[in-house]
Design a protein around this motif. Structure first.
Motif, PDB file in Angstrom:
ATOM      1  N   SER A   1     -17.790  -4.623  -7.182  1.00  0.00           N
ATOM      2  CA  SER A   1     -17.388  -3.270  -7.581  1.00  0.00           C
ATOM      3  C   SER A   1     -16.709  -2.517  -6.446  1.00  0.00           C
ATOM      4  N   PHE A   2     -16.970  -2.929  -5.195  1.00  0.00           N
ATOM      5  CA  PHE A   2     -16.357  -2.292  -4.020  1.00  0.00           C
ATOM      6  C   PHE A   2     -15.807  -3.402  -3.124  1.00  0.00           C
ATOM      7  N   VAL A   3     -14.521  -3.627  -3.197  1.00  0.00           N
ATOM      8  CA  VAL A   3     -13.866  -4.705  -2.428  1.00  0.00           C
ATOM      9  C   VAL A   3     -12.738  -4.116  -1.603  1.00  0.00           C
ATOM     10  N   PRO A   4     -12.352  -4.813  -0.509  1.00  0.00           N
ATOM     11  CA  PRO A   4     -11.216  -4.346   0.291  1.00  0.00           C
ATOM     12  C   PRO A   4      -9.933  -4.295  -0.529  1.00  0.00           C
ATOM     13  N   MET A   5      -9.170  -3.210  -0.388  1.00  0.00           N
ATOM     14  CA  MET A   5      -7.927  -3.005  -1.122  1.00  0.00           C
ATOM     15  C   MET A   5      -6.752  -3.386  -0.232  1.00  0.00           C
ATOM     16  N   VAL A   6      -5.841  -4.191  -0.795  1.00  0.00           N
ATOM     17  CA  VAL A   6      -4.652  -4.658  -0.066  1.00  0.00           C
ATOM     18  C   VAL A   6      -3.439  -4.310  -0.905  1.00  0.00           C
TER      19      VAL A   6
ATOM     20  N   LEU B   1       0.422 -12.908  -9.071  1.00  0.00           N
ATOM     21  CA  LEU B   1       0.337 -14.302  -8.672  1.00  0.00           C
ATOM     22  C   LEU B   1      -0.902 -14.560  -7.829  1.00  0.00           C
ATOM     23  N   LEU B   2      -1.263 -13.603  -6.986  1.00  0.00           N
ATOM     24  CA  LEU B   2      -2.396 -13.808  -6.084  1.00  0.00           C
ATOM     25  C   LEU B   2      -3.744 -13.482  -6.713  1.00  0.00           C
ATOM     26  N   ARG B   3      -3.764 -12.731  -7.804  1.00  0.00           N
ATOM     27  CA  ARG B   3      -5.010 -12.170  -8.295  1.00  0.00           C
ATOM     28  C   ARG B   3      -6.069 -13.222  -8.663  1.00  0.00           C
ATOM     29  N   PRO B   4      -5.768 -14.350  -9.336  1.00  0.00           N
ATOM     30  CA  PRO B   4      -6.835 -15.316  -9.634  1.00  0.00           C
ATOM     31  C   PRO B   4      -7.420 -16.001  -8.408  1.00  0.00           C
TER      32      PRO B   4
ATOM     33  N   LEU C   1     -16.541 -13.263  -0.475  1.00  0.00           N
ATOM     34  CA  LEU C   1     -15.783 -12.016  -0.415  1.00  0.00           C
ATOM     35  C   LEU C   1     -14.610 -12.087  -1.383  1.00  0.00           C
ATOM     36  N   ARG C   2     -14.363 -10.963  -2.031  1.00  0.00           N
ATOM     37  CA  ARG C   2     -13.202 -10.843  -2.921  1.00  0.00           C
ATOM     38  C   ARG C   2     -12.380  -9.657  -2.487  1.00  0.00           C
ATOM     39  N   ILE C   3     -11.043  -9.841  -2.480  1.00  0.00           N
ATOM     40  CA  ILE C   3     -10.132  -8.750  -2.135  1.00  0.00           C
ATOM     41  C   ILE C   3      -9.338  -8.367  -3.369  1.00  0.00           C
ATOM     42  N   CYS C   4      -8.831  -7.169  -3.354  1.00  0.00           N
ATOM     43  CA  CYS C   4      -8.048  -6.664  -4.483  1.00  0.00           C
ATOM     44  C   CYS C   4      -6.629  -6.407  -4.006  1.00  0.00           C
ATOM     45  N   VAL C   5      -5.664  -7.057  -4.637  1.00  0.00           N
ATOM     46  CA  VAL C   5      -4.251  -6.971  -4.263  1.00  0.00           C
ATOM     47  C   VAL C   5      -3.514  -6.230  -5.358  1.00  0.00           C
ATOM     48  N   ASN C   6      -2.847  -5.115  -4.995  1.00  0.00           N
ATOM     49  CA  ASN C   6      -2.086  -4.319  -5.961  1.00  0.00           C
ATOM     50  C   ASN C   6      -0.739  -3.947  -5.385  1.00  0.00           C
ATOM     51  N   ASN C   7       0.209  -3.740  -6.278  1.00  0.00           N
ATOM     52  CA  ASN C   7       1.511  -3.248  -5.863  1.00  0.00           C
ATOM     53  C   ASN C   7       1.394  -1.781  -5.453  1.00  0.00           C
ATOM     54  N   VAL C   8       2.263  -1.384  -4.527  1.00  0.00           N
ATOM     55  CA  VAL C   8       2.281   0.003  -4.082  1.00  0.00           C
ATOM     56  C   VAL C   8       2.914   0.853  -5.164  1.00  0.00           C
ATOM     57  N   VAL C   9       2.094   1.783  -5.706  1.00  0.00           N
ATOM     58  CA  VAL C   9       2.569   2.695  -6.748  1.00  0.00           C
ATOM     59  C   VAL C   9       2.531   4.098  -6.157  1.00  0.00           C
TER      60      VAL C   9
ATOM     61  N   PHE D   1     -13.803   6.333   1.083  1.00  0.00           N
ATOM     62  CA  PHE D   1     -12.651   5.504   1.483  1.00  0.00           C
ATOM     63  C   PHE D   1     -12.724   4.102   0.878  1.00  0.00           C
ATOM     64  N   LEU D   2     -13.603   3.883  -0.050  1.00  0.00           N
ATOM     65  CA  LEU D   2     -13.788   2.539  -0.589  1.00  0.00           C
ATOM     66  C   LEU D   2     -12.564   2.074  -1.371  1.00  0.00           C
ATOM     67  N   ASN D   3     -11.837   3.001  -2.003  1.00  0.00           N
ATOM     68  CA  ASN D   3     -10.652   2.643  -2.781  1.00  0.00           C
ATOM     69  C   ASN D   3      -9.352   2.881  -2.014  1.00  0.00           C
ATOM     70  N   HIS D   4      -9.457   3.016  -0.724  1.00  0.00           N
ATOM     71  CA  HIS D   4      -8.250   3.183   0.096  1.00  0.00           C
ATOM     72  C   HIS D   4      -7.796   1.818   0.586  1.00  0.00           C
ATOM     73  N   TYR D   5      -6.445   1.710   0.785  1.00  0.00           N
ATOM     74  CA  TYR D   5      -5.874   0.426   1.195  1.00  0.00           C
ATOM     75  C   TYR D   5      -6.131   0.184   2.679  1.00  0.00           C
ATOM     76  N   LEU D   6      -6.598  -1.063   2.969  1.00  0.00           N
ATOM     77  CA  LEU D   6      -6.834  -1.475   4.352  1.00  0.00           C
ATOM     78  C   LEU D   6      -5.627  -2.166   4.965  1.00  0.00           C
ATOM     79  N   ALA D   7      -4.836  -2.834   4.158  1.00  0.00           N
ATOM     80  CA  ALA D   7      -3.713  -3.622   4.686  1.00  0.00           C
ATOM     81  C   ALA D   7      -2.588  -3.596   3.685  1.00  0.00           C
ATOM     82  N   CYS D   8      -1.424  -4.075   4.152  1.00  0.00           N
ATOM     83  CA  CYS D   8      -0.250  -4.139   3.280  1.00  0.00           C
ATOM     84  C   CYS D   8       0.462  -5.457   3.530  1.00  0.00           C
TER      85      CYS D   8
END
Length: 1440
Positions: A15-20, A42-45, A68-76, A174-181
């Protein structure tokens, strides 16, 4: 209940994973689009790491990062408000997610036993939801790896996952803030480095320019990771390698990566199956992409334009019309139709990727995480720790820090957009409190829960001291989660932290989204610890009116918590499932609402909760109808209306209107006539009557009662009628009953024998009485009520059951005419019977299927304010008559199982026409005097088209009636003047002379009585043609016992045509006669002491005296006209009426007076088959008592035992003589028989009387006769039947005692011998000359028995009684004083004795003692004979 396929720890971690974030060039997007995927997609699975990572904390301690699971999203960069989670678009998204996730079709039904309840759920892995499975890691792993298990409530899990993923980034955490790009550039770019620079500048502009509020970044120095994307199908691999080498020199080997894709070419084998792991993620994205777009929701696609959709399901509006459901299994099957498969073409994603490419992507994620992301997070944690520590210069460790370490002198800024009362304060980004929160979130994301808990706990105190409630609630929430996730559980889960956070979010901050997230996490944690009650309480508190969908899902989960407790609370489960269904219905989730109500119905069904059942069924019906399931709606409403309901009349009327509306819609789509359950039919109470109904009385005619549906069935009465019919059939078949004889049953019910097909006659109606019951409190109006049947001319139903065929046949009046009842009304809760008729015209097999009718109900339609119109809703349906036979209880299997026999009362066989007779009675009385003779008439009519013959009648009282002749029987007199000439008896004028002897006539008993009590009716020609009738006189005689008597007649007749299936027919008639008292006749007989006569003129031996005492016991003046005797071997000799009545007058008796008549009879040799009838010549006209009706009533009333006893006695005597060695008991029985035989008397006395009665100022003369049977000498007989006295109680004997030997009493043995003394009454003797006077006396001995008798005469007896001493003086017998003789049967022997007298006087000569015994009896049984009356002789002295 929602149960993840992963553990609760894994669920909370995910429920709380690093955002990329991801920024791609256009060329890189083109390369990934070959697989119909974006780079983030492409990376999500592959975003979950399969290996462990490591970081070091500020104390340089190694920490392991697992799974560990990371969450990868496009910059909106589109602006997203803070309240986006509660926006209508997101609500529509969540509604669609829940709507699209339904129970799978074909899923197996699992049963959970909770107490006394068996609850079925349409899920595969119910076992994973049980509390005793929750702690089993092996089970969870098995469930997570199996493809045959799904979650119990997948719609809730889908809702929860989408809800958590759609959480907007907030400033207080800050749990839903992006850590990396990730900066992605294709190798086909002309200068890839320049593209990386542009993307880096773009990311910096988005983060630091201040133009965009979204996305939010965790730290200012965001990690930039450079990815070179190489297309293996078209790019230059060497050039890509050289570019990658340049990148490593520029960005370092830990900050860049070369990802090679699209290795699959068109020349690859098409048969190679490549898995598609992107489908589930893409379907979720498709739903999420609808947020913010004006698209049509799936929710609206299910909406109905019917006005019923907007009706509240809990408001049972009487004016509404809708439908319902009760069958849970069928409902669950229909619900599964709503499940949908994931969208998108199968195999369309990743078409250019091979399995090696999948491994490359997975390796890329692992390299990025381990070499880029984790070191970056570790570095920032150290920097934050160092910054916070360096500000106070105290300690290098945060574990010993206190609040004043971070107490900078800066005062937090107040919020401008939100008041302090709502969210408290807003801190600037550089505030030490936010730095502590940021460090805590970093530690939490990399699974360093111990350090995270310390930071959250410290920040919580700071926020609470500053009254920053939003920040404090967030810190409390994450502190509780961190405490739960700490390995080894060093401290218990602080549930009160979560409760405080939820209350703060909801009540202070008014942020239901954060409160809901907090509640979802806490509920799962509590359930994992087995605290289902606390979890249910928490979920119920989160329900509110602002979101029906959220409230419905949480109430459903709370219900599952109740059922999974150690002691399941089943009723709470059902109650909250109903509440959840109600909220689902308000949210537009009709399928889920129907499912909830169906599951709750399992608890309330057949448990006595009638009102709850009605509400659930009503709501199920409405939901089923709106979901286009009218059949299920009809089933549910049928349950409401057929069961006994406690609803009010108004509410039941609403139920009925809704049901009829749904039923009408359903019936319009069916080809056959559907079943209509109202009103209820008691099939077992159905009665079937064959034949015409009873005709009422016509004028003076009284029709035979026969059998009707108005009569109640009685088993004993039916057995009585069957016995009479058996007598008639035996008489018609020469005394034998056919083997296939079955009693006639005109009316069949549940108590009759229905194992055989009943026989009906063509052209005669069949009446079926059906019992209807209205279970409602509102009236029901039925119309066009008729029977549903099928007919087969050959008696076989080979075709399938077709209701249309039945309806067509029902209209064919040439086969079976069907009567239709136009209107049939049933009041509220009324039970009423309807008699439906069928008239068969052809022979064959008829099967009555059921009832067809139309149900009419009025509905008030509102046209305009103040105007209403009455609309009639008419639905037509059928209802089958399903009758079960009696339960079988013969064999062991029958007793173990529940089996029922056949019941064929509705399956008659139609036979050819038969004769039909009707019987009418004229002048039939209802009250008679005892013994009164009355004349009536009976009329026989043949109302059929077939001639009848063999007319007979049997009765339970054969002595009550007899048939006379129309030509010889006179009319009953009506006035006293004509009584002598118009009597019911035949008379003959005679001149009475003194000393005359009664005349005798020998008649045969067979001329009057019939052995079986069956009487042939004397009908001219013995045949009644069709339409012909005949009338016969019927003589009636009142019963001998007063009271009300039920007299039954059974008339029997046959058809002149032989060989038909029905051999005969019967007609019943029952009358009630009230008998009143008339005369009481007492008669007795004794042996005459007159010496026997030996002359030729004498008629035989000595006679018998008969005394008749007649008493009037009624209030009517009676006159005894004649006295007759009927016997086998006696003749009437003389009559003495006493001094009070002259010999020439008839004896008359007033009320309560009596008169004694004495006459003697003597034995006469007569033929044993004939009876001698003698008439008393007491009046001028002699009655011929041997004619009708006097002789008929006498012989019909005689008991058969009287004649049989005379025949049985000689045979017993002869048997005893043949045996010499006979046991003592048998000899005693023979002696008793011999003694009884000598005292038997077969003498019957008929007393004919006449009474004068005044009715309606007219004097009527009533006549009658009474019978007295004398069977033994010395015993009194009466015309009145003695009343039965109750038997006294006898003490129980536990030991068997031998019966005492049968010893004949002395009183009976004394009757064996009759003695007579013959002597002169006066004897004169000259005592002067001769002192001894010797007088000859003759002693006559008569053997009265039919056996040899030994006699002992002893003359030495001297009487010592006072009476004897007063009568005579002493005298003596001279000569032989003792004699031993043996008398033969009926022998008369005389002895000459001599009596010697010494002086004159009066002497009693009856002093000899006579002993008698049967010849074969022992001496001990010798008994003295009784002394007769005194034999007086007068001895006088002469002078000479």
């Amino acid at each position: 209940m929602a149960q993840c396929v992963q553990s609760v720890q894994e669920f909370v971690q995910d429920s709380f994973v690093p955002m990329v974030a991801v920024l791609c060039s256009e060329e890189a997007e083109r390369v990934t689009r070959k697989n119909k995927l974006g780079f983030a997609e492409l990376l999500r699975p592959f975003c979950r790491l399969t290996s462990e990572g490591h970081i070091r904390d500020p104390n340089n301690q190694m920490q392991v990062v697992k799974n560990l699971r990371i969450c990868v999203n496009n910059v909106v960069t589109s602006p997203t408000p803070a309240s986006a989670a509660s926006s209508p678009a997101l609500r529509r998204l969540l509604n669609d997610v829940v709507l699209s996730c339904q129970p799978q079709e074909g899923a197996a039904t699992n049963v959970i036993t909770a107490g006394d309840y068996d609850l079925s759920f349409s899920d595969h892995c119910v076992k994973a939801s049980l509390p005793w499975y929750s702690a089993w890691r092996e089970t969870l792993l098995e469930v997570s790896t199996s493809q045959h298990h799904t979650a119990t409530t997948p719609w809730f899990e889908a809702y929860r996952e989408n809800f958590l993923q759609s959480m907007p980034a907030s400033d207080h955490e800050f749990l839903n803030h992006y850590l990396a790009c990730l900066l992605v550039v294709s190798s086909t770019e002309a200068v890839p480095v320049e593209q990386f620079l542009k993307l880096s500048q773009e990311q910096h502009r988005v983060q630091h320019s201040g133009e965009y509020t979204n996305p939010k970044w965790f730290i200012p120095n965001t990690l930039k990771y450079y990815v070179l994307l190489h297309d293996m199908s078209e790019g230059d691999e060497q050039r890509a390698d050289s570019v990658y080498e340049d990148m490593k020199q520029r960005y370092g080997h830990q900050g860049c990566y070369l990802l090679k894709l699209n290795s699959r070419t068109s020349s690859a084998e098409e048969d190679e199956q490549i898995p598609d792991p992107w489908s589930q993620y893409l379907h979720r994205n498709t739903l999420q992409n609808q947020v913010g777009r004006p698209c049509v929701s799936l929710l609206h696609a299910e909406a109905d334009t019917s006005p019923l959709c907007c009706v509240h399901p809990l408001q049972l509006d009487p004016a509404s019309s809708s439908g319902s459901l009760h069958a849970l299994t069928a409902a669950n099957a229909e619900l599964k139709k709503g499940s949908r498969e994931p969208e998108g073409p199968a195999g369309g994603h990743g078409a250019c990727l091979t399995l090696n490419d999948h491994d490359h992507i997975r390796q890329f994620i692992q390299e990025f995480t381990f070499r880029g992301l984790l070191p970056h997070v570790e570095k920032n944690i150290r920097q934050l720790n160092d910054q916070l520590v360096s500000r106070k210069g105290l300690s290098r460790s945060l574990f010993t820090a206190t609040k004043k370490w971070f107490g900078g002198g800066k005062v937090p800024e107040k919020s401008i957009s939100e008041p302090k009362s709502t969210c408290g304060l807003l801190y600037p980004p550089e505030a030490p409190e936010l730095q502590i929160r940021k460090m805590a979130d970093l530690c939490f994301l990399v699974q360093h829960y111990e350090l995270a808990y310390s930071c959250y706990h410290t920040a919580k105190k700071d926020f609470l001291s500053d009254q920053a409630m939003l920040y404090a609630a967030g810190a409390l929430e994450m502190a509780a989660v961190s405490a739960f996730l700490q390995p080894g559980a060093p401290r218990p889960y602080p549930a009160h932290y979560m409760d405080t956070a939820i209350q703060t979010y909801r009540d202070v901050c008014k942020n239901m989204v954060l409160a809901e997230r907090c509640a979802l996490l806490s509920a799962e944690i509590l359930k994992s610890q087995g605290k289902y009650s606390e979890a249910a309480t928490l979920l119920i508190k989160m329900t509110s009116e602002d979101s029906d969908l959220r409230s419905a899902l949480l109430l459903e989960q709370a219900a599952h918590c109740f059922i999974n407790m150690r002691n399941p609370m089943v009723r709470k489960f059902a109650f909250h499932m109903i509440l959840a269904g109600h909220r689902f219905s308000k949210a537009g989730q009709r399928r889920h609402a129907l499912r909830c109500y169906c599951q709750a119905m399992q608890v309330y069904k057949e448990r006595g909760w009638s009102l709850a059942e009605d509400h659930i069924n009503f709501t199920i019906g409405r939901q089923s109808f709106t979901l286009s399931q009218p059949e299920n709606a009809v089933t549910a409403f049928r349950h409401i209306l057929t069961n006994d309901s406690r609803q009010t009349a108004t509410q039941q009327g609403a139920f009925l209107r809704e049901y009829l509306y749904v039923y009408k819609v359903t019936a319009s789509t069916l080809y056959s006539l559907p079943e209509l359950p109202l009103p209820c039919i008691h099939s077992s109470a159905t009665r079937v009557y064959f034949g015409h109904e009873r005709r009422l009385a016509e004028g003076e005619k009284q029709a035979a009662t026969h059998v009707s549906l108005d009569q109640e069935y009685d088993q004993d009465t039916a057995a009585m009628w069957g016995h009479l019919e058996e007598q008639l059939v035996a008489a018609a078949n020469r005394g034998t009953v056919p083997a296939n004889f079955q009693p006639t049953q005109c009316c069949l019910n549940s108590q009759t024998d229905n194992l055989r097909h009943p026989l009906a006659v063509a052209e005669e109606p069949i009446i079926v009485e059906v019992t209807f019951r209205n279970p409602l409190k509102v009236p029901l109006a039925l119309s066009n009520l008729s029977l549903l049947w099928r007919f087969s001319a050959d008696g076989a139903f080979n075709g399938p059951f077709n209701i249309c065929f039945l309806l067509q046949m029902a209209q064919r009046d040439d086969v079976v005419a069907t009567e239709i009842i136009v209107e049939f009304l049933l009041g509220p809760e009324e039970t009423k019977t309807a008699r439906l008729r069928l008239l068969p015209h052809a022979t064959g097999q008829l099967h009555i299927v059921g009832v067809v009718r139309a149900l009419t109900h009025s509905v008030d339609v509102l046209l305009s304010p103040g105007q209403q119109m009455l609309d009639l809703m008419v639905v037509r349906g059928r209802q089958d008559l399903k009758i079960r036979g009696p339960r079988l209880n013969q064999t062991k299997e029958d007793k173990m199982l529940i089996r029922h026999g056949l019941d064929l009362r509705l399956d008659p066989i139609i036979t050819p026409p038969m004769p039909l007779m009707e019987v009418f009675f004229l002048q039939f009385p209802t009250a008679l005097l005892c013994g009164e003779i009355r004349k009536a008439y009976v009329e026989f009519c043949n109302v059929s088209g077939v001639a009848l013959c063999g007319l007979r009648v049997a009765s339970t009282h054969p002595d009550f009636f007899t048939f006379g002749s129309q030509t010889t029987t006179p009319v009953t007199p009506l006035s006293p003047t004509s009584a002598e000439n118009c009597s019911a008896y035949k008379t003959l004028a005679t001149a009475r002379e003194p000393g005359s002897v009664a005349s005798e006539m020998l008649v045969s008993a067979e001329d009057f009585s019939q052995p079986s009590g069956v009487m042939d009716i004397p009908m001219d020609g013995s045949t009644l043609q069709p339409g012909q009738s005949t009338q016969l006189p019927l003589w009636l005689r009142g019963p001998d016992q007063e009271g009300v008597h039920e007299i039954n007649f059974l008339f029997y007749y046959e058809s002149t045509e032989k060989g038909i299936r029905i051999s005969h027919r019967v007609l019943r008639h029952t009358v009630f006669i009230c008998a009143s008292r008339s005369l009481s006749v007492q008669a007795s007989a004794c042996r005459s002491s007159v010496p026997p006569h030996h002359s030729v003129e004498d008629r035989g031996g000595a006679g018998t005296l008969v005394f008749v005492d007649v008493e009037n016991i009624n209030t009517v003046r009676c006159a005894a006209r004649h006295t007759h005797k009927v016997c086998r071997c006696f003749a009437l000799l003389s009559v003495n009426t006493g001094a009070s009545t002259g010999a020439s007058t008839r004896p008359r008796t007033k009320v309560c007076e009596s008169v004694m008549v004495c006459f003697s009879v003597s034995s006469s040799p007569a033929v044993t088959q004939l009876c001698a009838v003698g008439d008393l010549p007491a009046v001028s006209r002699q009655i011929i008592s041997s004619s009708t009706p006097c002789g008929d009533f006498f012989f019909r009333g005689c008991r058969p035992s009287e004649s049989q006893r005379a025949d049985e006695a000689p045979s017993r005597t002869s048997c005893s003589r043949q045996s010499q060695c006979v046991p003592a008991e048998d000899r005693a029985a023979d002696i008793s028989s011999i003694v009884r035989k000598c005292n038997e008397l077969d003498l019957n006395i008929i007393v004919i009387w006449k009474a004068y009665v005044v009715e309606d100022n007219k004097q009527l003369i009533l006549e009658g006769q009474l019978h007295v049977a004398l069977q033994s000498i010395g015993k009194e007989a009466s015309s009145l039947t003695p009343k039965e006295e109750a038997q006294e109680m006898v003490l129980l004997k536990f030991k068997s005692e031998l019966p005492p030997p049968a010893v004949p009493p002395s009183a009976e043995l004394s009757q064996l011998i009759k003695t007579n003394l013959h002597y002169p009454e006066t004897y004169t003797h000259p005592f002067v000359q001769d002192s001894l006077c010797v007088v000859p006396v003759s002693l006559t001995l008569s053997n009265c028995s039919s056996a040899q008798v030994d006699v002992l005469i002893d003359l030495r007896h001297r009487s010592t009684s006072g009476e004897s001493l007063e009568v005579h003086s002493s005298f003596t017998w001279v000569g032989q004083t003792q004699y031993k003789l043996q008398l033969q049967p009926q022998q008369v022997l005389g002895l000459t004795l001599r009596a010697c007298f010494l002086q004159p006087g009066v002497y009693n000569l009856n002093t000899p003692r006579v002993f008698a015994k049967p010849a074969e009896q022992d001496a001990m049984c010798e008994t003295s004979q009784q002394t007769a009356s005194p034999a007086l002789i007068i001895i006088s002295s002469s002078s000479a």
